[in-house]
Design a protein around this motif. Structure first.
Motif, short mmCIF file in Angstrom:
data_model
loop_
_atom_site.label_atom_id
_atom_site.label_comp_id
_atom_site.label_asym_id
_atom_site.label_seq_id
_atom_site.Cartn_x
_atom_site.Cartn_y
_atom_site.Cartn_z
N TYR A 20 69.70 63.71 49.26
CA TYR A 20 69.40 63.06 47.98
C TYR A 20 69.84 61.60 48.00
CZ TYR A 20 69.60 62.10 42.95
OH TYR A 20 69.44 61.55 41.70
N ASP A 21 71.05 61.35 48.51
CA ASP A 21 71.54 59.97 48.60
C ASP A 21 70.65 59.11 49.48
OD1 ASP A 21 73.65 60.50 46.90
OD2 ASP A 21 75.15 60.70 48.49
N LYS A 100 70.53 69.09 38.81
CA LYS A 100 71.25 69.35 37.55
C LYS A 100 71.47 70.85 37.37
CE LYS A 100 69.84 65.13 35.22
NZ LYS A 100 68.90 64.49 34.28
N GLU A 101 70.47 71.65 37.73
CA GLU A 101 70.62 73.10 37.65
C GLU A 101 71.73 73.60 38.57
OE1 GLU A 101 67.02 75.33 38.11
OE2 GLU A 101 65.97 74.15 36.59
N LEU A 102 71.92 72.91 39.70
CA LEU A 102 72.96 73.30 40.65
C LEU A 102 74.32 72.70 40.30
CD1 LEU A 102 70.91 72.81 43.96
CD2 LEU A 102 71.59 75.00 42.94
N GLY A 103 74.34 71.88 39.25
CA GLY A 103 75.60 71.26 38.84
C GLY A 103 75.97 70.06 39.70
N ILE A 104 74.99 69.47 40.37
CA ILE A 104 75.23 68.30 41.22
C ILE A 104 74.82 67.05 40.45
CG2 ILE A 104 74.58 67.13 43.36
CD1 ILE A 104 74.08 69.92 44.58
N ARG A 105 75.70 66.08 40.46
CA ARG A 105 75.46 64.83 39.72
C ARG A 105 74.30 64.05 40.33
NH1 ARG A 105 80.37 60.93 38.51
NH2 ARG A 105 79.95 61.17 36.31
N THR A 106 73.42 63.56 39.47
CA THR A 106 72.29 62.75 39.94
C THR A 106 72.64 61.27 39.83
OG1 THR A 106 71.32 62.81 37.72
CG2 THR A 106 70.58 64.50 39.29
N LYS A 107 71.78 60.45 40.40
CA LYS A 107 72.06 59.02 40.48
C LYS A 107 71.05 58.23 39.66
CE LYS A 107 72.84 55.45 43.94
NZ LYS A 107 72.87 55.13 45.37
N ARG A 108 71.56 57.22 38.96
CA ARG A 108 70.68 56.31 38.22
C ARG A 108 70.36 55.14 39.15
NH1 ARG A 108 73.09 53.91 32.84
NH2 ARG A 108 72.65 56.01 32.15
#
Length: 200
Positions: A20-21, A100-108
């Motif tokens: 993702y990063d 988000k469903e996995l509780g992992i923070r997303t990036k703006r």
């Protein structure tokens, strides 16, 4: 056995975050390339590495690849990079929902304008609401009769007027307006005036 499964889940989680990063970094690189690269140069780079993409684009838009002027090259370079940015952002939207469903923070992702001198003076807001709140707070503490007040206020209003075309969360800001705002200088005396308004 339970510990092995938990470790595997942690490894999977780290791999997901790394992927993702990397995806977000590629979007940021393309946004920066669009803002900082001459589109004719970009066209030449694409021509050497992704000629099939250019041929497809020209075929789809009825452009004769053998008879392209400079303006058309610029347009092709710009359109191809914008298509790529939009595609990656669409993918990011799907990833964001799953993370988000996995509780992992997303990036703006921003276009970087919040780092320019005028935005930095007001704590680098990334939304119009924050910009308005931060500027009003500081200006409310400034002397309204000071010689810089109207000048500062006009700059703030100008940024509000073009906000939708340059806002930090806009992946494809208007390039000309972006650089006009980015390059607005904050003279030292104006900085001192605004810092006093912050109460420092």
């Amino acid at each position: 056995m339970v510990n092995i499964i938990m470790e595997l889940n942690q490894v999977q989680r780290e791999l997901i975050i790394r992927g993702y990063d990397a995806h977000c970094s590629e979007i940021e690189r393309l946004i920066e390339t669009r803002l900082n690269t001459d589109m004719i140069e970009l066209y030449e780079v694409l021509l050497s590495g992704r000629k099939a993409d250019i041929k497809r684009y020209c075929n789809n838009n009825e452009i004769d690849l053998l008879d392209i002027d400079e303006a058309t090259k610029q347009s092709i370079g710009l359109n191809l990079i914008e298509i790529e940015i939009k595609t990656l952002l669409s993918e990011k939207g799907r990833y964001d929902a799953e993370l988000k469903e996995l509780g992992i923070r997303t990036k703006r992702i921003t276009n970087g304008i919040e780092q320019c001198p005028w935005f930095s003076m007001f704590n680098s807001p990334v939304s119009l609401q924050w910009w308005t709140k931060n500027t009003e707070k500081i200006l409310s503490n400034c002397d309204i009769n000071h010689k810089y007040y109207d000048w500062v206020d006009s700059k703030i209003e100008h940024i509000k007027d073009v906000w939708t075309e340059i806002e930090p969360q806009q992946a494809l800001p208007d390039i000309t307006k972006y650089w006009q705002v980015y390059n607005f200088e904050v003279p030292e005396r104006v900085q001192e005036y605004l810092v006093k308004g912050c109460g420092n």
